[in-house]
Design a protein around this motif. Sequence first.
Motif, PDB file in Angstrom:
ATOM      1  N   LYS A  63       0.812  -1.207   0.000  1.00 30.89           N
ATOM      2  CA  LYS A  63       0.000   0.000   0.000  1.00 30.89           C
ATOM      3  C   LYS A  63       0.854   1.270   0.000  1.00 30.89           C
ATOM      4  CE  LYS A  63      -4.260  -0.477   1.986  1.00 30.89           C
ATOM      5  NZ  LYS A  63      -5.205  -0.892   3.056  1.00 30.89           N
ATOM      6  N   ASN A  64       0.163   2.377  -0.165  1.00 36.86           N
ATOM      7  CA  ASN A  64       0.883   3.632  -0.348  1.00 36.86           C
ATOM      8  C   ASN A  64       0.266   4.759   0.473  1.00 36.86           C
ATOM      9  OD1 ASN A  64       3.196   4.461  -1.544  1.00 36.86           O
ATOM     10  ND2 ASN A  64       2.440   4.264  -3.649  1.00 36.86           N
ATOM     11  N   CYS A  65      -0.133   4.446   1.697  1.00 40.71           N
ATOM     12  CA  CYS A  65      -0.763   5.434   2.579  1.00 40.71           C
ATOM     13  C   CYS A  65       0.107   6.695   2.625  1.00 40.71           C
ATOM     14  CB  CYS A  65      -0.926   4.853   3.979  1.00 40.71           C
ATOM     15  SG  CYS A  65      -1.756   3.250   3.979  1.00 40.71           S
ATOM     16  N   TYR A  67       0.695   8.888   4.762  1.00 39.98           N
ATOM     17  CA  TYR A  67       1.301   9.291   6.039  1.00 39.98           C
ATOM     18  C   TYR A  67       2.449   8.398   6.485  1.00 39.98           C
ATOM     19  CZ  TYR A  67      -2.402   5.891   6.924  1.00 39.98           C
ATOM     20  OH  TYR A  67      -3.227   4.818   6.826  1.00 39.98           O
ATOM     21  N   CYS A  68       2.614   7.248   5.852  1.00 46.21           N
ATOM     22  CA  CYS A  68       3.436   6.202   6.450  1.00 46.21           C
ATOM     23  C   CYS A  68       4.816   6.072   5.826  1.00 46.21           C
ATOM     24  CB  CYS A  68       2.691   4.884   6.353  1.00 46.21           C
ATOM     25  SG  CYS A  68       3.646   3.496   6.957  1.00 46.21           S
ATOM     26  N   ARG A  71       5.566   3.139   3.313  1.00 45.56           N
ATOM     27  CA  ARG A  71       4.712   3.026   2.126  1.00 45.56           C
ATOM     28  C   ARG A  71       5.519   2.534   0.931  1.00 45.56           C
ATOM     29  NH1 ARG A  71       4.580   7.674  -1.060  1.00 45.56           N
ATOM     30  NH2 ARG A  71       2.315   7.537  -1.257  1.00 45.56           N
ATOM     31  N   GLU A 108       1.265  -4.383   4.695  1.00 48.84           N
ATOM     32  CA  GLU A 108       0.157  -5.209   4.194  1.00 48.84           C
ATOM     33  C   GLU A 108       0.510  -5.945   2.912  1.00 48.84           C
ATOM     34  OE1 GLU A 108      -3.728  -3.359   4.562  1.00 48.84           O
ATOM     35  OE2 GLU A 108      -4.302  -4.303   2.684  1.00 48.84           O
TER      36      GLU A 108
HETATM   37 FE1  SF4 Z   1      -0.282   1.891   5.062  1.00 42.52          FE
HETATM   38 FE2  SF4 Z   1       0.309   0.086   6.987  1.00 42.52          FE
HETATM   39 FE3  SF4 Z   1       1.493  -0.079   4.593  1.00 42.52          FE
HETATM   40 FE4  SF4 Z   1       2.125   1.917   6.261  1.00 42.52          FE
HETATM   41  S1  SF4 Z   1       2.494  -0.271   6.608  1.00 42.52           S
HETATM   42  S2  SF4 Z   1       1.701   2.075   4.018  1.00 42.52           S
HETATM   43  S3  SF4 Z   1       0.136   2.306   7.280  1.00 42.52           S
HETATM   44  S4  SF4 Z   1      -0.731  -0.310   5.008  1.00 42.52           S
END
Ligand code: SF4
Length: 365
Positions: A63-65, A67-68, A71, A108
């Motif tokens: 994923k590419n949230c 804030y993280c 990502r 994830e």
């Molecule tokens: Fe998003 Fe979790 Fe991946 Fe960070 S580790 S990008 S919060 S899904």
Amino acid sequence: MTEQTVGLLLKNKLTHNDLVTLLNAQGELRKALFSKAAEIKKEYLGNKVYFRGLIEYSNICSKNCYYCGVRRGNHKVERYQLADIEVLDAARFALDNHFASIVIQSGERSDQKFVDTIEKLLLKIKAMSNGRLGITLSLGEQSEQTYERWFKAGAHRYLLRIETSDRDLYSKLHPNDSIHDFDARIESLNSLRKVGYQVGSGVMIGLPFQSPESLANDLLFLKKIDIDMAGMGPFIEHKETPLYRYAGELLSRQERFELSLKMVALLRILMKNINIAATTAMQTIDPQGREKSIMVGSNVIMPNLTPLKYRENYKLYEDKPCIDEEAEQCRSCLEARIHIAGNEIGWDEWGDSKHFMQRTTNPNN
Ligand code: SF4
Ligand code: 5AD
Ligand code: FES
């Protein structure tokens, strides 16, 4: 304190307006809020705090949230995944040190290989500990079948933060595509509950574009979906993420910390017998952040058991503490902190959510 504000904390049911007032509370009202939350925790849960050894299994994430720090789009991070033996060693440390439970957290992934690997790992941990270690997973959104397989293999609690209950804000924090879908996340929370997990959720606090009104809605949302456990903490900007462009417009770190404490206290008042974690992000801002959180309602703490060489690479946010401290050091450090907060550690106890016990044994549920 005025009659009106005293009345607020005596009310049986806090409205959205009340919650906003309390999130903004200063002086006497603020003090009263924190003592009320502490009282409720004492009455419903006593003064025990439970340890969950945190194993940051992998920073590989699909994923590419926005804030993280781990990502997919951040190419400056070196990616890793622990070997089974490293996980088993950490789990053994938890067992030997009377932690009774571990949390396996990771970026994830939902490919078949990952799902199978986790299933096998769970079976190994169960076998190694003779079923004595409680296992919480924090591995993101998965299909109901995957949740079921992992549940059957021995996991019994699952953490999946909704991050924000505000659909519009959610869409500003994530790419607008099918793997970052707000409704799918809610559906995952439903599946987890259906499969039989103790379900944990939570939000980040002090995000760009987030108002006290939105945070009050978050509290009501967590209450409505009837979570068993919560993990909430301040948003901490990370340079290598898209949200960093708003760094100059955020509340001060101190203000984000203060709001986080109030969120913990209010959630404790709204949901008296759930488990609430004193999160590491709280300590990132205030050196006594986790003690303070315990004093206003938290009852779970997660000492880091990730092997040292990987810690630098699991920075979801900057200035994360415990990057150089061995598991042993974090254990002693947290032990001291809990005692300072006037609490005891529930050694060798799973410390399951009392709320979960209640909702699953009550025939009206
Ligand atoms: Fe998003 Fe979790 Fe991946 Fe960070 S580790 S990008 S919060 S899904
Ligand atoms: N600041 C604070 N918390 C964060 N998380 C991810 N990135 C950040 C950040 N920059 C939290 C999310 C996620 C959890 C594993 O870490 O809430 O669910
Ligand atoms: Fe890790 Fe204090 S909790 S050093």
